[in-house]
Structures are given as structure tokens and as C-alpha cells.
Scaffold this motif. Structure first.
Motif, PDB file in Angstrom:
ATOM      1  N   ARG A   1       0.854  -1.187   0.000  1.00 21.67           N
ATOM      2  CA  ARG A   1       0.000   0.000   0.000  1.00 21.67           C
ATOM      3  C   ARG A   1       0.887   1.234   0.000  1.00 21.67           C
ATOM      4  NH1 ARG A   1      -4.570   1.500   4.566  1.00 21.67           N
ATOM      5  NH2 ARG A   1      -5.347   3.409   3.560  1.00 21.67           N
ATOM      6  N   ARG A   2       0.767   2.029  -1.035  1.00 27.98           N
ATOM      7  CA  ARG A   2       1.563   3.265  -1.150  1.00 27.98           C
ATOM      8  C   ARG A   2       0.624   4.398  -1.551  1.00 27.98           C
ATOM      9  NH1 ARG A   2       4.849  -0.570  -3.831  1.00 27.98           N
ATOM     10  NH2 ARG A   2       6.839  -1.007  -2.805  1.00 27.98           N
ATOM     11  N   GLU A   3       0.162   5.153  -0.571  1.00 32.78           N
ATOM     12  CA  GLU A   3      -0.705   6.290  -0.850  1.00 32.78           C
ATOM     13  C   GLU A   3      -0.188   7.518  -0.107  1.00 32.78           C
ATOM     14  OE1 GLU A   3      -5.011   5.529  -0.792  1.00 32.78           O
ATOM     15  OE2 GLU A   3      -4.522   3.448  -0.314  1.00 32.78           O
ATOM     16  N   LYS A   4      -0.161   8.616  -0.821  1.00 36.52           N
ATOM     17  CA  LYS A   4       0.328   9.859  -0.229  1.00 36.52           C
ATOM     18  C   LYS A   4      -0.603  10.316   0.895  1.00 36.52           C
ATOM     19  CE  LYS A   4       2.082  14.400  -1.652  1.00 36.52           C
ATOM     20  NZ  LYS A   4       2.222  15.353  -2.784  1.00 36.52           N
ATOM     21  N   TYR A   5       0.013  10.749   1.969  1.00 37.55           N
ATOM     22  CA  TYR A   5      -0.687  11.245   3.156  1.00 37.55           C
ATOM     23  C   TYR A   5      -1.508  10.171   3.883  1.00 37.55           C
ATOM     24  CZ  TYR A   5       0.410  15.624   0.802  1.00 37.55           C
ATOM     25  OH  TYR A   5       1.071  16.645   0.156  1.00 37.55           O
ATOM     26  N   VAL A   6      -1.290   8.878   3.561  1.00 37.40           N
ATOM     27  CA  VAL A   6      -1.983   7.797   4.255  1.00 37.40           C
ATOM     28  C   VAL A   6      -0.965   7.011   5.058  1.00 37.40           C
ATOM     29  CG1 VAL A   6      -3.372   5.698   4.008  1.00 37.40           C
ATOM     30  CG2 VAL A   6      -3.748   7.628   2.477  1.00 37.40           C
TER      31      VAL A   6
ATOM     32  N   ASP B   1       0.034  -5.557   1.632  1.00 39.54           N
ATOM     33  CA  ASP B   1      -1.412  -5.819   1.713  1.00 39.54           C
ATOM     34  C   ASP B   1      -1.859  -6.826   0.653  1.00 39.54           C
ATOM     35  OD1 ASP B   1      -1.198  -4.332  -0.573  1.00 39.54           O
ATOM     36  OD2 ASP B   1      -2.830  -2.943  -0.103  1.00 39.54           O
ATOM     37  N   GLY B   2      -0.985  -7.784   0.339  1.00 36.68           N
ATOM     38  CA  GLY B   2      -1.337  -8.822  -0.641  1.00 36.68           C
ATOM     39  C   GLY B   2      -2.269  -9.861  -0.030  1.00 36.68           C
ATOM     40  N   GLY B   3      -3.381 -10.136  -0.706  1.00 35.77           N
ATOM     41  CA  GLY B   3      -4.371 -11.084  -0.195  1.00 35.77           C
ATOM     42  C   GLY B   3      -4.045 -12.530  -0.555  1.00 35.77           C
ATOM     43  N   ASP B   4      -4.743 -13.458   0.092  1.00 39.65           N
ATOM     44  CA  ASP B   4      -4.560 -14.888  -0.162  1.00 39.65           C
ATOM     45  C   ASP B   4      -5.309 -15.319  -1.421  1.00 39.65           C
ATOM     46  OD1 ASP B   4      -3.262 -14.853   2.249  1.00 39.65           O
ATOM     47  OD2 ASP B   4      -4.964 -15.656   3.393  1.00 39.65           O
ATOM     48  N   GLY B   5      -4.814 -16.371  -2.034  1.00 42.03           N
ATOM     49  CA  GLY B   5      -5.524 -16.953  -3.170  1.00 42.03           C
ATOM     50  C   GLY B   5      -6.698 -17.798  -2.716  1.00 42.03           C
ATOM     51  N   GLY B   6      -7.675 -17.966  -3.589  1.00 41.10           N
ATOM     52  CA  GLY B   6      -8.837 -18.796  -3.266  1.00 41.10           C
ATOM     53  C   GLY B   6      -8.540 -20.277  -3.415  1.00 41.10           C
ATOM     54  N   SER B   7      -9.287 -21.096  -2.722  1.00 39.64           N
ATOM     55  CA  SER B   7      -9.109 -22.544  -2.811  1.00 39.64           C
ATOM     56  C   SER B   7      -9.723 -23.079  -4.111  1.00 39.64           C
ATOM     57  CB  SER B   7      -9.783 -23.236  -1.625  1.00 39.64           C
ATOM     58  OG  SER B   7      -9.191 -22.839  -0.406  1.00 39.64           O
TER      59      SER B   7
END
Length: 342
Positions: free
Chosen positions: A24-29, A35-41
Motif C-alpha cells: 500500500r503506497r498512498e500519499k498522506y496515508v 497488503d497482498g491477499g490470499d488466493g482462493g481454494s
């Protein structure tokens, strides 16, 4: 070919989706980071027993079945969706064997029975799973696990209370047609019946299911005629109704031929209780009929009933005997009321 009782199919469950590498790279945040999510089964391959089917013919035209693949994970901690399950619908009485066609995996005998044959692969972890005080920005994620694949055999065995056995043209189909609403093919030549038929008989206010299988001949266990493969459909029967053609010269030899083939089939079929009956009794005179009945009774050591599927003579007694045997498993059946209803 409208009837198929055996099929070989290939199944494969779905692969799991890969985990995501994302930051996650957002200015002023504040509080950025992985923040990588898991894969589905991956999806499962399921075999389910359903109502309304009486053949495996659908698996003649399609033999490969694959469940859905899990979706890959995404940024913003989004987990991929699971793959869709693949459901194989089969009739009641279907057995599932491994590729060797010998190892039994499951036996589905009730509507609603199901088994997961191949589970889908798990989804991989995204990089958000690996963050910690030491590694605060992990740059790796897990791939999804592969699905499982296999060849399996589906083998259907009819579920009936009684099974009709005998030589070709012994009058089995005529008997079934006369006592039930089944409409098997009937003709005056051997092997008229090419696949098993089921008939529901109303007797004394209760229903009895009778299975008619193609006729056996000598050497059926070695593949002669239609072979003895269809004997599998009477394995589940509680009792066998053995019909012998009374118009033939050697009724004892005909009975011994069928008993020999049943013994060669094994699987406990020879140990089942048997009702022995001379069919087509309306075609010969009484004196000859009595001689044949006496000879067959002496050879078999059993009482031999005299019936005629065409005229209905003696049929009610045979059906009553079948119901009496079935009632031993079901104490709720009252044998004192009602009569045979064709």
C-alpha cells in the motif's frame, strides 16, 4: 444405447489461487505496507446420488470433469474467490472404484448420499501474511497448491427386492410385464432383453421391486452370450426368483446351468435364498408337467412352484413368497391383508 451401467471417467479438482505480492503506497496515508491477499481454494470434485436417474449414459459422451480454479489474491488484502465445485450426478446404487476397477471407494445407496473424491488445492498466502517486526516488507507469497486428479470407475447396481434369473426365453420379461407396469421387450427369440429392467409390483397393499436381467447361457462367466456382468444388478436383491422354461426337454439341466454360472460369479450370489419356479406351464400337459416338477424338485432339493406369466396361474403365490421374505427386514408389513394387484 440408452442403458449404461459402467463408465470410466477422469476427474481433477481445481488448483488453488496464488497469493498476491502487493504494497500500500498512498500519499498522506499512514500505516502503509504489505497488503497482498490470499488466493482462493480450488473447487472440489463431488459425486452425488440423485433421484430420477437409472443409467450412467451421460458419462458415455463426457469423460473428463474438472473443478474450477481458485482466483489469485489481490491488493488491499482482497482474498481470491474459491473455484466452483464439480458435481457428478449418479443414480441410486452407484459404486465408485479406483482406476484398477477393484478397489471400492464408495457405495451410494440413498438419495442425497455424496462423497468428495478430490479436494481442491489450498490457496497460497499473500505477502501480508508474512509481515512481522523483523521482516516488515516481505516480498514473497505462496503459490496455490495444485489440485488432485485420478481416473475412476462408476458402476451402477440396481436396487431391488427380488431378481429374476434364468436362461434366455425363460419368460422373465413376460412375468415382469404381467405383474407390473414395466414394458420390457418381449419376443420369441433369445436375448430379447439386452439390459436390466425394473418393475414395481403391488402385492397385499405393499410394493415390491423386481429386477429382470438379460438371460444367462452356459459359459457366461467366460464371456459367452452377454456374459454375466449383469448379475451385478441382482447382488443387492434379497431373494432370487429362478424361472425355468417348462416347455424345454431338460429342465434339470437348465437349472444346473444357471446355478453353475451364479456360483462362478461369486460375490455371495450363490448363497442368496432362491424361489424356483417352472414357467410357461400352460404350454404342456399336466402329466408331463408333474414329471418335470418332480425331477427338478429332486435335483434341487427345493419346492418347485408352477406358474405361467402369460395366464397369471400361480403368480400370486410366488409374489406372496417374495413379500414374506422381504417382510423379514420390515416388521411393518402386514401379510394378512390385500392381494396381488397387476
Amino acid at each position: 444405447m440408452k442403458f449404461l451401467d459402467q463408465a470410466k471417467v477422469f476427474i481433477r479438482s481445481g488448483d488453488g489461487g496464488a497469493g498476491c505480492i502487493s504494497f500500500r503506497r498512498e500519499k498522506y496515508v499512514e500505516f502503509g505496507g504489505p497488503d497482498g491477499g490470499d488466493g482462493g481454494s480450488g473447487g472440489n470434485v463431488i459425486v452425488r446420488c440423485v433421484d430420477g436417474l437409472n443409467t450412467l449414459i451421460d458419462y458415455r459422451y463426457q469423460q473428463h470433469f474438472k473443478a474450477g480454479t481458485g482466483t489469485h489474491g489481490m491488493g488491499k488484502n482482497r482474498t481470491g474467490s474459491d473455484g466452483a465445485d464439480k458435481i457428478l450426478k449418479v443414480p441410486v446404487g452407484t459404486q465408485i472404484f479406483a482406476e484398477d476397477n477393484q478397489t471400492l471407494i464408495a457405495d451410494l445407496t440413498e438419495i442425497g448420499d455424496e462423497i468428495v473424491l478430490a479436494e481442491g488445492g489450498n490457496g497460497g498466502f499473500g505477502n501480508a501474511r508474512f509481515k512481522g517486526p523483523v521482516n516488515q516488507s516481505p516480498r514473497h507469497a505462496n503459490p496455490g497448491l495444485p489440485g488432485r486428479e485420478a481416473w475412476i470407475w462408476l458402476r451402477m447396481k440396481l436396487i431391488a427386492d427380488a431378481g429374476l434369473v434364468g436362461l434366455p426365453n425363460a419368460g422373465k420379461s413376460t412375468f415382469l410385464a404381467s405383474v407390473s407396469r414395466a414394458k420390457p421387450k418381449i419376443a420369441d427369440y433369445p436375448f430379447t432383453t439386452l439390459h436390466p429392467n425394473l418393475g414395481v409390483v403391488a402385492v397385499k397393499g405393499h410394493e415390491v421391486v423386481i429386477a429382470d436381467i438379460p438371460g444367462l447361457i452356459e459359459g457366461a462367466s467366460a464371456g459367452a452370450g452377454l456374459g454375466h456382468r449383469f448379475l451385478g444388478h441382482v447382488e443387492r436383491c434379497e431373494i432370487l426368483l429362478h424361472l425355468v422354461d417348462a416347455s424345454q426337454d431338460d429342465v434339470v439341466g437348465d437349472w444346473q446351468t444357471i446355478r453353475g454360472e451364479i456360483a462362478a460369479y461369486e460375490n455371495g450370489l450363490a448363497d442368496k435364498e432362491e424361489i424356483l419356479a417352472l414357467n410357461k406351464c400352460d404350454l404342456i400337459d399336466d402329466e408331463t408337467l408333474q414329471e418335470k416338477q418332480s425331477a427338478l424338485s429332486k435335483a434341487s432339493g427345493k419346492d418347485v412352484q408352477l406358474i405361467s406369466g402369460a395366464t397369471g396361474d400361480g403368480v400370486q403365490q410366488v409374489l406372496s413368497d417374495i413379500l414374506e421374505h422381504v417382510s423379514r427386514r420390515n416388521a411393518s408389513i402386514d401379510l394378512q391383508s390385500g392381494s396381488w394387484q397387476p
